[in-house]
Design a protein around this motif. Structure first.
Motif, PDB file in Angstrom:
ATOM      1  N   VAL A 290      11.512   9.921 -56.843  1.00 45.39           N
ATOM      2  CA  VAL A 290      11.477  10.149 -55.397  1.00 45.39           C
ATOM      3  C   VAL A 290      10.369  11.165 -55.127  1.00 45.39           C
ATOM      4  O   VAL A 290      10.444  12.307 -55.590  1.00 45.39           O
ATOM      5  CB  VAL A 290      12.825  10.664 -54.869  1.00 45.39           C
ATOM      6  N   LEU A 291       9.361  10.724 -54.386  1.00 48.00           N
ATOM      7  CA  LEU A 291       8.153  11.526 -54.245  1.00 48.00           C
ATOM      8  C   LEU A 291       7.761  11.625 -52.776  1.00 48.00           C
ATOM      9  O   LEU A 291       8.064  10.729 -51.981  1.00 48.00           O
ATOM     10  CB  LEU A 291       6.994  10.866 -55.023  1.00 48.00           C
ATOM     11  N   PRO A 292       7.044  12.683 -52.423  1.00 46.01           N
ATOM     12  CA  PRO A 292       6.561  12.777 -51.036  1.00 46.01           C
ATOM     13  C   PRO A 292       5.448  11.743 -50.803  1.00 46.01           C
ATOM     14  O   PRO A 292       4.752  11.359 -51.744  1.00 46.01           O
ATOM     15  CB  PRO A 292       6.016  14.204 -50.962  1.00 46.01           C
ATOM     16  N   ASP A 293       5.314  11.341 -49.537  1.00 43.79           N
ATOM     17  CA  ASP A 293       4.328  10.285 -49.246  1.00 43.79           C
ATOM     18  C   ASP A 293       2.968  10.850 -48.849  1.00 43.79           C
ATOM     19  O   ASP A 293       2.127  10.122 -48.325  1.00 43.79           O
ATOM     20  CB  ASP A 293       4.862   9.339 -48.168  1.00 43.79           C
ATOM     21  N   ARG A 294       2.768  12.114 -49.110  1.00 51.16           N
ATOM     22  CA  ARG A 294       1.532  12.787 -48.736  1.00 51.16           C
ATOM     23  C   ARG A 294       0.305  12.045 -49.267  1.00 51.16           C
ATOM     24  O   ARG A 294       0.196  11.785 -50.463  1.00 51.16           O
ATOM     25  CB  ARG A 294       1.585  14.204 -49.321  1.00 51.16           C
TER      26      ARG A 294
ATOM     27  N   ALA B 180      11.671  15.551 -47.184  1.00 49.15           N
ATOM     28  CA  ALA B 180      11.663  16.273 -48.460  1.00 49.15           C
ATOM     29  C   ALA B 180      12.289  15.385 -49.536  1.00 49.15           C
ATOM     30  O   ALA B 180      13.334  14.760 -49.290  1.00 49.15           O
ATOM     31  CB  ALA B 180      12.459  17.564 -48.327  1.00 49.15           C
ATOM     32  N   PRO B 181      11.687  15.304 -50.715  1.00 51.05           N
ATOM     33  CA  PRO B 181      12.241  14.441 -51.765  1.00 51.05           C
ATOM     34  C   PRO B 181      13.702  14.734 -52.075  1.00 51.05           C
ATOM     35  O   PRO B 181      14.485  13.811 -52.314  1.00 51.05           O
ATOM     36  CB  PRO B 181      11.331  14.721 -52.963  1.00 51.05           C
ATOM     37  N   GLU B 182      14.072  16.014 -52.057  1.00 49.97           N
ATOM     38  CA  GLU B 182      15.461  16.309 -52.415  1.00 49.97           C
ATOM     39  C   GLU B 182      16.426  15.784 -51.356  1.00 49.97           C
ATOM     40  O   GLU B 182      17.471  15.202 -51.694  1.00 49.97           O
ATOM     41  CB  GLU B 182      15.669  17.809 -52.622  1.00 49.97           C
ATOM     42  N   ALA B 183      16.080  15.957 -50.087  1.00 48.41           N
ATOM     43  CA  ALA B 183      16.958  15.438 -49.031  1.00 48.41           C
ATOM     44  C   ALA B 183      17.053  13.918 -49.122  1.00 48.41           C
ATOM     45  O   ALA B 183      18.144  13.341 -49.019  1.00 48.41           O
ATOM     46  CB  ALA B 183      16.417  15.868 -47.662  1.00 48.41           C
ATOM     47  N   THR B 184      15.923  13.282 -49.327  1.00 47.85           N
ATOM     48  CA  THR B 184      15.935  11.822 -49.460  1.00 47.85           C
ATOM     49  C   THR B 184      16.719  11.401 -50.690  1.00 47.85           C
ATOM     50  O   THR B 184      17.527  10.465 -50.646  1.00 47.85           O
ATOM     51  CB  THR B 184      14.489  11.298 -49.554  1.00 47.85           C
TER      52      THR B 184
ATOM     53  N   LEU C 116      17.740   9.876 -60.364  1.00 43.44           N
ATOM     54  CA  LEU C 116      16.597  10.059 -59.471  1.00 43.44           C
ATOM     55  C   LEU C 116      15.822  11.287 -59.920  1.00 43.44           C
ATOM     56  O   LEU C 116      16.386  12.370 -60.044  1.00 43.44           O
ATOM     57  CB  LEU C 116      17.061  10.235 -58.021  1.00 43.44           C
ATOM     58  N   VAL C 117      14.552  11.100 -60.158  1.00 40.80           N
ATOM     59  CA  VAL C 117      13.682  12.190 -60.580  1.00 40.80           C
ATOM     60  C   VAL C 117      12.847  12.613 -59.374  1.00 40.80           C
ATOM     61  O   VAL C 117      12.069  11.826 -58.844  1.00 40.80           O
ATOM     62  CB  VAL C 117      12.767  11.744 -61.735  1.00 40.80           C
ATOM     63  N   LEU C 118      13.029  13.844 -58.944  1.00 42.11           N
ATOM     64  CA  LEU C 118      12.350  14.335 -57.746  1.00 42.11           C
ATOM     65  C   LEU C 118      11.138  15.162 -58.144  1.00 42.11           C
ATOM     66  O   LEU C 118      11.194  15.937 -59.100  1.00 42.11           O
ATOM     67  CB  LEU C 118      13.288  15.215 -56.921  1.00 42.11           C
ATOM     68  N   SER C 119      10.085  14.998 -57.382  1.00 43.87           N
ATOM     69  CA  SER C 119       8.889  15.791 -57.649  1.00 43.87           C
ATOM     70  C   SER C 119       8.148  16.026 -56.350  1.00 43.87           C
ATOM     71  O   SER C 119       8.287  15.253 -55.393  1.00 43.87           O
ATOM     72  CB  SER C 119       7.986  15.049 -58.645  1.00 43.87           C
ATOM     73  N   ASP C 120       7.351  17.067 -56.317  1.00 42.86           N
ATOM     74  CA  ASP C 120       6.505  17.322 -55.144  1.00 42.86           C
ATOM     75  C   ASP C 120       5.134  16.686 -55.287  1.00 42.86           C
ATOM     76  O   ASP C 120       4.314  16.765 -54.381  1.00 42.86           O
ATOM     77  CB  ASP C 120       6.351  18.835 -54.933  1.00 42.86           C
ATOM     78  N   ASP C 121       4.894  16.092 -56.422  1.00 43.14           N
ATOM     79  CA  ASP C 121       3.609  15.424 -56.648  1.00 43.14           C
ATOM     80  C   ASP C 121       3.740  13.966 -56.201  1.00 43.14           C
ATOM     81  O   ASP C 121       4.576  13.233 -56.723  1.00 43.14           O
ATOM     82  CB  ASP C 121       3.273  15.490 -58.145  1.00 43.14           C
TER      83      ASP C 121
ATOM     84  N   LYS D 220      13.081  18.129 -60.322  1.00 40.02           N
ATOM     85  CA  LYS D 220      14.542  18.164 -60.297  1.00 40.02           C
ATOM     86  C   LYS D 220      15.064  16.763 -60.560  1.00 40.02           C
ATOM     87  O   LYS D 220      14.386  15.775 -60.225  1.00 40.02           O
ATOM     88  CB  LYS D 220      15.008  18.652 -58.921  1.00 40.02           C
ATOM     89  N   VAL D 221      16.243  16.685 -61.128  1.00 40.00           N
ATOM     90  CA  VAL D 221      16.849  15.390 -61.420  1.00 40.00           C
ATOM     91  C   VAL D 221      18.218  15.336 -60.763  1.00 40.00           C
ATOM     92  O   VAL D 221      19.012  16.267 -60.889  1.00 40.00           O
ATOM     93  CB  VAL D 221      16.972  15.184 -62.946  1.00 40.00           C
ATOM     94  N   LEU D 222      18.467  14.256 -60.052  1.00 39.77           N
ATOM     95  CA  LEU D 222      19.784  14.013 -59.463  1.00 39.77           C
ATOM     96  C   LEU D 222      20.375  12.770 -60.123  1.00 39.77           C
ATOM     97  O   LEU D 222      19.658  11.800 -60.366  1.00 39.77           O
ATOM     98  CB  LEU D 222      19.671  13.765 -57.954  1.00 39.77           C
ATOM     99  N   LYS D 223      21.676  12.815 -60.375  1.00 34.36           N
ATOM    100  CA  LYS D 223      22.291  11.676 -61.054  1.00 34.36           C
ATOM    101  C   LYS D 223      23.563  11.251 -60.344  1.00 34.36           C
ATOM    102  O   LYS D 223      24.334  12.092 -59.874  1.00 34.36           O
ATOM    103  CB  LYS D 223      22.615  12.038 -62.505  1.00 34.36           C
ATOM    104  N   SER D 224      23.757   9.949 -60.290  1.00 34.67           N
ATOM    105  CA  SER D 224      25.054   9.409 -59.896  1.00 34.67           C
ATOM    106  C   SER D 224      25.702   8.887 -61.171  1.00 34.67           C
ATOM    107  O   SER D 224      25.235   9.186 -62.277  1.00 34.67           O
ATOM    108  CB  SER D 224      24.862   8.284 -58.880  1.00 34.67           C
TER     109      SER D 224
END
Lengths: 343, 345
Positions: free
Chosen positions: B277-281, B206-210, B258-263, B249-253
C-alpha cells in the motif's frame, strides 16, 4: 561497544561455548538498539529473550538498507557480493575489521592448511583485494595470503578482465612443493573447460580451497564429476579438497572436506536450518533454509537468513543443497508456485 | 467446444478442474470462485461474438489446425482461456503443462476431445523439440525467461504467441465501503497470484489509513475464501514482510499481509495475499508502462496509465477480464493465425 568487541576478541582467542548465549544476546540487543531498520523489524516480530529467538534478517535486506550501527565514515570497508546472477547486489558496511581479521586465521589454518601454518606457494583463481576491493572473499584470501602464502612463488589469475587460463594452467603445472589452490567452483570449471595441454600434478600435501558454488550459472557440474575432474586435471584426491562457505553478510566462515562438504562452523558461528514456513529448526537430515547467528557481526546484524538450502547432520555439520528460489517478477502465472514447476 | 458447457462445477468434468486447482494449493472456495468467474466470462451474452469479430475478413485457410499451449505454471484459468481461444479457431490443442501440473492438463483435456495433454519433463529437450515441431502455432504463458527460451526454438514458418511478465495494481481515491469490499475480492482471488492480481494499492490518502480500511474489508471476506500458506513461497513471503517492516509498516489480517510504505515506487510481491500500500504521489503507475496489465480503480480515481494496453476496470473486476480483453494488448485470435500466404490444407 569497545568492551563488547574486546569480549568477542577474547572469545575468538579462547572460545568457550558456555559464554556464547550471553554474548549473543548482548550483541543482538545492541544491534536492535542501534540499527533503526532492524529495530523496526524486531518490534514487528515481537522481541526476544534468547539469541535463538532473534528475528532473522534475510540477506536481501542488505540490498535495501544500510544495516550498520555506526555512521558512515570514509574509512569503512564496503563489501558487495560478486557472484549472484540476479537482482541488485547486497552490501555490507564494516567500520571495524578487527573481528574479521582475528577470526579468519584459525579455521583456515586448521581446515585448509591441515594445521600447517608454514608459508606455501598459492595459486589463486580468486582475485586479490586490490583487484576487487569490495569482495569479502578477495579480502579474506588476500589477508590470509599475507600471512600464509610464499608470496614469491604465489600467483593470482583472475582479474576484472577475466581468467588468465594459460598462465593459471602453467602456474599449476610448474608447482614443485605442496601448493594451495584457491578457487570458486565456477572459476575452476571455467579453467578446466578452457584447459589445454598437459594436466598438472600437484605435490602431495597440496590443497584446494573451493568456494562459491555455481549460483544459477549456466554451466554446472555435480560434485562427483567435479571431484573426478579435479583429480584428473590437478592430481588432487577428494580428501585434498576443502570447501569454504561464507558470505558477504557474515564475518565468519565454515569449512569442510570435499566438493560437497559437511561444513563445520567455528565456535562463534551457529549454523541452523529452518523451515521457511514455521521459521523453526528442522530435524537433522531435513532440508530447509540455512540461517546463521554470526556472533562477530557486531556492527551489522548477526541473525542472518540466507537463500541457501541446506541440512544439518547429527553433529551439526551443514550440507548445502543449492539455492532457494527467489522472488521475481510475475508473468501470467503463479509466482512462487512456478519456482518448482518450470515449464 | 464442449468446455462452454462447464457452467456447473459440481459434476465431471468441471469438478475435476476444481479438484486439480485445489491440488495446486488453492482452497475449494478460491478455486470455485476463480473458475466460475472464467466460465461466466465465456457465457456472457455476446462474448463469443465479440471475440470472433477479430476474424472478420480473415481467410480461414490461415486458421491453424493444431496449437501447442505451453502453460508454464499459470493459473488454471489462464491455461483454460488459452486452450479455449485456440478451440475458437477450430484448432486441435496440445497442452503442455508445467512440471507437476499434469493433473490440471488432463482435467482440461477431459473437457474436450480436441484437447490433448502432452506431459513431459521440462528438462527433456527432445520431447520439447518434438512437441514444438508438430504444430503450426505455439502459445506460451510464463516468465519472460521461459518465453524467450521457447521462442528461440520456434521455426520461421511457425507462429509464436507469448504471454509474459505483467503486473497489476489498484488505485484508490476516496473509495466507499462497497468499493473496498470489491477490492478485497481482487486481493483474495487466486490468493493474489497471476498477472491480474494487484501487487500494489496506490492511494491518495495516507497508506496506513488506507491499509487499515482495506484490511477491514479483507477480514470481512477472507473467512469465505480460506488460504493456507505454502512452504514453497514462504521464504519470499518472509523476505517481503521483513523488508516491509524494516522500511515502513506491516499490517496483517488472518490471511492477508499489507506492507505500507511512504515510497510510491512500485514494489513486486511474491503473491500469496501480500500487497503493498503506497502513496500515489507522482502518478507512479506511469513508470510501469506496458508492463502494467490492469489498473483497478475506485470511481473517483483519475489515474491514467501511460500505456494504452493497460486495462482499466472497476474494483472487483481485476481478476475477471471480459473475454474480448486484449491480453497483453493483443487480439485474442489473430496472433495465432498462420502467416498470410501459408497453408497446410
Amino acid at each position: 561497544m569497545a568492551e563488547l568487541r574486546g569480549e568477542l576478541l577474547g572469545f575468538i582467542a579462547s572460545p568457550n561455548a558456555d559464554r556464547f548465549d550471553g554474548l549473543a544476546l548482548r550483541v543482538a540487543q545492541r544491534q536492535v538498539e542501534t540499527i533503526e531498520a532492524y529495530g523496526r523489524w524486531v518490534d514487528h516480530r515481537g522481541g526476544f529473550d534468547h539469541w535463538t529467538e532473534v528475528p532473522w534478517v534475510p540477506t536481501e535486506a542488505f540490498r535495501r538498507f544500510d544495516l550498520c550501527s555506526e555512521s558512515p565514515q570514509g574509512t569503512d570497508t564496503i563489501f558487495e557480493p560478486s557472484g549472484t546472477t540476479t537482482g541488485s547486489p547486497g552490501r555490507r558496511r564494516a567500520p571495524d575489521m578487527r573481528l574479521y581479521e582475528a577470526a579468519m586465521d584459525r579455521p583456515f589454518v586448521d581446515a585448509v592448511l591441515g594445521g600447517d601454518a608454514s608459508r606455501k606457494a598459492w595459486v589463486s583463481l580468486i582475485p586479490e583485494s586490490t583487484e576487487l576491493p569490495t569482495s569479502s572473499l578477495s579480502h579474506m584470501v588476500s589477508s590470509l595470503a599475507s600471512r600464509y602464502a610464499d608470496l614469491e612463488h604465489s600467483s593470482w589469475h583472475l582479474r576484472r578482465g577475466g581468467l588468465d587460463v594459460e598462465r593459471a594452467a602453467e602456474a599449476l603445472r610448474a608447482t614443485e612443493g605442496p601448493t594451495v589452490v584457491l578457487a570458486t567452483s565456477f572459476a575452476l570449471l571455467n579453467l578446466f573447460d578452457a584447459w589445454q595441454g598437459e594436466d598438472a600434478r600437484l605435490a602431495q600435501g597440496s590443497r584446494l580451497m573451493l568456494t562459491g558454488g555455481f549460483k544459477g550459472r549456466s554451466r554446472t557440474l555435480d560434485a562427483a564429476d567435479l571431484e573426478r575432474l579435479i583429480e584428473a586435471r590437478l592430481g588432487l584426491p577428494p580428501e585434498a579438497i576443502i570447501g569454504e562457505y561464507g558470505m558477504t553478510e557474515w564475518t565468519s566462515q565454515a569449512y569442510g572436506h570435499g566438493v560437497a562438504p559437511a561444513l563445520q562452523a567455528p565456535p562463534w558461528l551457529r549454523l541452523r536450518v529452518i523451515d521457511p514456513l514455521t521459521l523453526q529448526d528442522v530435524a537433522p537430515g531435513q532440508v530447509g533454509l540455512v540461517a546463521a547467528f554470526d556472533l562477530l557481526n557486531l556492527e551489522n546484524v548477526s541473525a542472518v537468513l540466507t537463500s541457501d538450502l541446506g541440512s544439518l547432520d547429527e553433529q551439526g555439520r551443514l550440507r548445502l543443497h543449492g539455492r532457494a528460489p527467489s522472488a521475481r517478477p510475475r508473468g501470467c502465472g503463479l509466482t512462487a508456485l512456478d519456482w518448482g514447476t518450470q515449464a | 467446444m464442449s468446455l462452454l458447457d462447464l457452467d456447473r462445477l459440481d459434476n465431471e468434468p468441471g469438478a475435476r478442474l476444481v479438484a486439480e486447482s485445489r491440488a495446486m494449493g488453492f482452497s475449494e472456495a478460491v478455486a470455485r470462485r476463480g473458475l466460475e468467474a472464467e466460465l461466466q466470462a465465456w457465457s456472457a451474452p455476446g462474448a463469443l461474438e465479440r471475440v470472433r469479430e477479430e476474424l472478420t475478413g480473415v481467410d480461414p485457410e490461415r486458421y491453424p489446425q493444431e496449437v501447442l499451449i505451453i502453460g508454464a505454471a499459470t493459473l488454471p484459468v489462464s491455461t483454460l482461456r488459452a486452450c479455449l481461444m485456440a478451440r475458437l479457431l477450430g484448432a486441435r490443442v496440445r497442452l503442455k503443462p508445467a512440471s507437476g501440473l499434469d493433473g490440471l492438463a488432463h482435467a482440461i483435456a477431459a473437457t474436450d476431445d480436441a484437447i490433448t495433454a502432452d506431459c513431459f519433463s521440462s528438462t527433456d529437450p527432445e520431447s520439447l523439440e518434438r512437441a514444438l515441431g508438430s504444430v503450426e502455432t505455439i502459445v506460451a504463458l510464463g516468465s519472460d525467461e521461459t518465453l524467450l527460451s521457447i521462442q528461440r526454438r520456434v521455426q520461421p514458418h511457425q507462429t509464436f504467441v507469448g504471454y509474459g511478465h505483467r503486473v497489476s495494481a489498484a488505485h484508490l481515491s476516496q473509495p466507499d465501503p462497497n468499493e473496498l469490499d470489491d477490492l478485497a475480492q481482487d486481493l483474495l482471488a487466486w490468493d493474489g497470484h497471476g498477472c491480474l492480481s494487484p501487487q500494489v494499492i496506490w492511494t491518495d490518502d495516507a497508506p496506513e489509513a488506507t491499509g487499515r480500511a482495506v484490511l477491514e474489508a479483507v477480514a470481512r471476506a477472507e473467512h469465505h475464501l480460506p488460504f493456507t500458506p505454502r512452504p514453497e513461497m514462504a521464504h519470499a513471503h518472509f523476505i517481503a514482510e521483513a523488508l516491509g517492516a524494516m522500511g515502513g509498516k506491516v499490517l496483517k489480517s488472518a490471511t492477508c499481509t499489507l506492507v505500507l510504505s511512504d515510497d510510491p515506487a512500485f514494489m513486486p510481491t511474491p503473491g500469496g495475499r501480500l500487497v503493498h500500500v503506497l502513496p500515489d504521489r507522482g502518478a507512479p503507475w506511469r513508470d510501469l508502462g506496458e508492463t502494467l496489465s490492469t489498473l483497478g480503480q475506485s470511481r473517483r480515481s483519475q489515474a491514467s496509465p501511460s500505456h494504452e494496453t493497460t486495462r482499466r476496470c472497476a474494483l472487483g473486476q481485476m481478476q475477471r477480464p471480459p473475454l474480448d480483453w486484449p491480453h497483453d494488448g493483443h487480439p485474442n485470435l489473430l496472433p495465432m493465425l498462420r502467416p498470410a500466404g501459408s497453408s497446410s490444407r
